[in-house]
Design a protein around this motif. Structure first.
Motif, mmCIF file in Angstrom:
data_model
loop_
_atom_site.group_PDB
_atom_site.id
_atom_site.type_symbol
_atom_site.label_atom_id
_atom_site.label_comp_id
_atom_site.label_asym_id
_atom_site.label_seq_id
_atom_site.Cartn_x
_atom_site.Cartn_y
_atom_site.Cartn_z
ATOM 1 N N SER A 70 3.446 -1.617 10.929
ATOM 2 C CA SER A 70 2.311 -1.180 11.742
ATOM 3 C C SER A 70 2.653 0.082 12.530
ATOM 4 O O SER A 70 1.862 1.031 12.596
ATOM 5 C CB SER A 70 1.900 -2.308 12.703
ATOM 6 N N SER A 71 3.836 0.110 13.122
ATOM 7 C CA SER A 71 4.274 1.279 13.897
ATOM 8 C C SER A 71 4.423 2.502 12.995
ATOM 9 O O SER A 71 4.035 3.615 13.367
ATOM 10 C CB SER A 71 5.601 0.982 14.599
ATOM 11 N N PHE A 72 4.984 2.292 11.819
ATOM 12 C CA PHE A 72 5.149 3.406 10.885
ATOM 13 C C PHE A 72 3.792 3.984 10.513
ATOM 14 O O PHE A 72 3.605 5.213 10.496
ATOM 15 C CB PHE A 72 5.890 2.948 9.633
ATOM 16 N N GLN A 73 2.840 3.124 10.201
ATOM 17 C CA GLN A 73 1.519 3.608 9.807
ATOM 18 C C GLN A 73 0.829 4.345 10.942
ATOM 19 O O GLN A 73 0.173 5.367 10.720
ATOM 20 C CB GLN A 73 0.674 2.424 9.313
ATOM 21 N N GLU A 85 0.831 -1.202 0.000
ATOM 22 C CA GLU A 85 0.000 0.000 0.000
ATOM 23 C C GLU A 85 0.871 1.260 0.000
ATOM 24 O O GLU A 85 1.832 1.345 0.755
ATOM 25 C CB GLU A 85 -0.963 0.009 1.199
ATOM 26 N N TYR A 86 0.558 2.173 -0.876
ATOM 27 C CA TYR A 86 1.269 3.434 -1.076
ATOM 28 C C TYR A 86 2.695 3.225 -1.618
ATOM 29 O O TYR A 86 3.138 3.949 -2.503
ATOM 30 C CB TYR A 86 1.288 4.274 0.203
ATOM 31 N N ALA A 118 8.138 0.039 -4.541
ATOM 32 C CA ALA A 118 8.128 -1.061 -3.580
ATOM 33 C C ALA A 118 7.476 -2.292 -4.197
ATOM 34 O O ALA A 118 6.687 -2.195 -5.139
ATOM 35 C CB ALA A 118 7.363 -0.658 -2.321
ATOM 36 N N LYS A 119 7.802 -3.439 -3.661
ATOM 37 C CA LYS A 119 7.123 -4.654 -4.075
ATOM 38 C C LYS A 119 5.685 -4.628 -3.548
ATOM 39 O O LYS A 119 5.381 -3.946 -2.567
ATOM 40 C CB LYS A 119 7.858 -5.888 -3.537
ATOM 41 N N PHE A 165 9.939 2.711 5.412
ATOM 42 C CA PHE A 165 8.755 1.932 5.029
ATOM 43 C C PHE A 165 9.034 1.019 3.839
ATOM 44 O O PHE A 165 8.681 -0.170 3.866
ATOM 45 C CB PHE A 165 7.589 2.864 4.710
ATOM 46 N N LEU A 166 9.643 1.555 2.789
ATOM 47 C CA LEU A 166 9.819 0.776 1.564
ATOM 48 C C LEU A 166 10.647 -0.488 1.778
ATOM 49 O O LEU A 166 10.225 -1.583 1.384
ATOM 50 C CB LEU A 166 10.426 1.643 0.460
#
Length: 303
Positions: A243-246, A13-14, A20-21, A216-217
């Motif tokens: 999860s933490s990043f989001q 996602e995003y 990103a894969k 994230f990537l």
């Protein structure tokens, strides 16, 4: 006519927009197909037909067939609509599970020239890329801009891994040793386009852009690798980081009522992440073996 399944974007996602894969799977819990009906006064059928009419009108007005490898037979679609064609589907709308992708796959299967030259196309190494290009054009009606990834997953009806410009088909049956995956129903509808615009605005901020690209990537790609190889410990390590990043950087994409749930489940070693663009719809929960989802949450088991 042939049924097409919903899809779940497990990872990507995003990040998909920045190289990103991405890993998505068909989800047979929800599906849809084109059918004919004589009861055109039914409200649900009427809404479906109106969406098809808008889709065809958009395609004609924007002359999108000129961009298609296998153009759609728009005149035949209109004839069939006059005879009662509509889309029958139980895929929740604005839930991030590919309702628009399923429509594109169903229309393409019946009305593109793809089927007429299927034998010749199978010999081409970039067949999946050709399909993805066409689906990107078609799904632009719904999202303004589309990678074509969602319709491709519904069309081929098997897991699809996108890695840069390469498209791979992993094993048909993905295994989840030592853990389960659930969908959490937020009961909130959410449109993709406004959230994508919000994300693009956030990417204009240097701090966010740097964090997204540097943290994230690579974490997303490592999570996919761990998922495909069945490495539970590594997977949970990477999903926990996602999860933490989001939660810290994409909080606007998480329904406010579920931010506490996000924290509560994490205390039970259940990791929650966005499914697709977020904003509502379903959330993904990765649940270690032996742990149970709270009874008060409405959930659907994926694996």
């Amino acid at each position: 006519m042939k049924e097409f399944n919903a899809k779940l974007l497990l990872f990507g996602e995003y990040g998909l927009m920045y190289g990103a894969k991405a890993l998505a799977i068909p989800f047979s819990r929800f599906k849809g197909k084109l059918v004919f009906s004589e009861n055109l006064s039914d409200q649900t059928i009427g809404e479906s037909r109106l969406e098809l009419e808008r889709f065809v009108s958009f395609f004609e007005h924007e002359r999108l067939n000129e961009q298609m490898n296998f153009p759609l037979n728009l005149s035949q679609i209109k004839k069939d609509m006059a005879a009662g064609l509509f889309l029958k589907s139980d895929i929740p709308l604005q839930y991030g599970v590919g309702s628009s992708g399923m429509l594109c796959a169903a229309v393409y299967h019946r009305y593109s020239g793809y089927q007429d030259s299927l034998g010749a196309q199978r010999a081409k190494k970039n067949l999946l890329g050709i399909l993805k290009e066409d689906f990107s054009v078609m799904e632009a009606y719904f999202h303004g801009k589309s990678s074509g990834f969602d319709p491709l997953v519904s069309f081929v009806n098997r897991p699809v891994l996108l890695a840069g410009k390469e498209i791979h088909l992993p094993a048909q049956s993905l295994k989840t040793p030592g853990f389960n995956v659930f969908l959490i129903d937020t009961k909130i509808k959410s449109s993709t386009a406004p959230l994508v615009r919000l994300f693009m605005q956030k990417m204009e901020q240097a701090d966010f852009s740097t964090a997204f690209k540097s943290r994230f990537l690579p974490t997303n790609d490592l999570a996919i690798q761990a998922f495909l190889t069945g490495d539970k410990d590594e997977l949970f390590h990477q999903v926990r980081a996602l999860s933490s990043f989001q939660l810290n950087y994409l909080q606007e994409m998480i329904p406010e009522a579920f931010q506490k749930v996000w924290h509560h489940l994490r205390d039970q070693e259940i990791i929650v992440k966005l499914l697709g663009s977020g904003g509502g719809g379903f959330l993904l929960a990765f649940v270690p073996e032996g742990r149970m989802m709270p009874a008060e949450l409405e959930c659907i088991q994926v694996f």
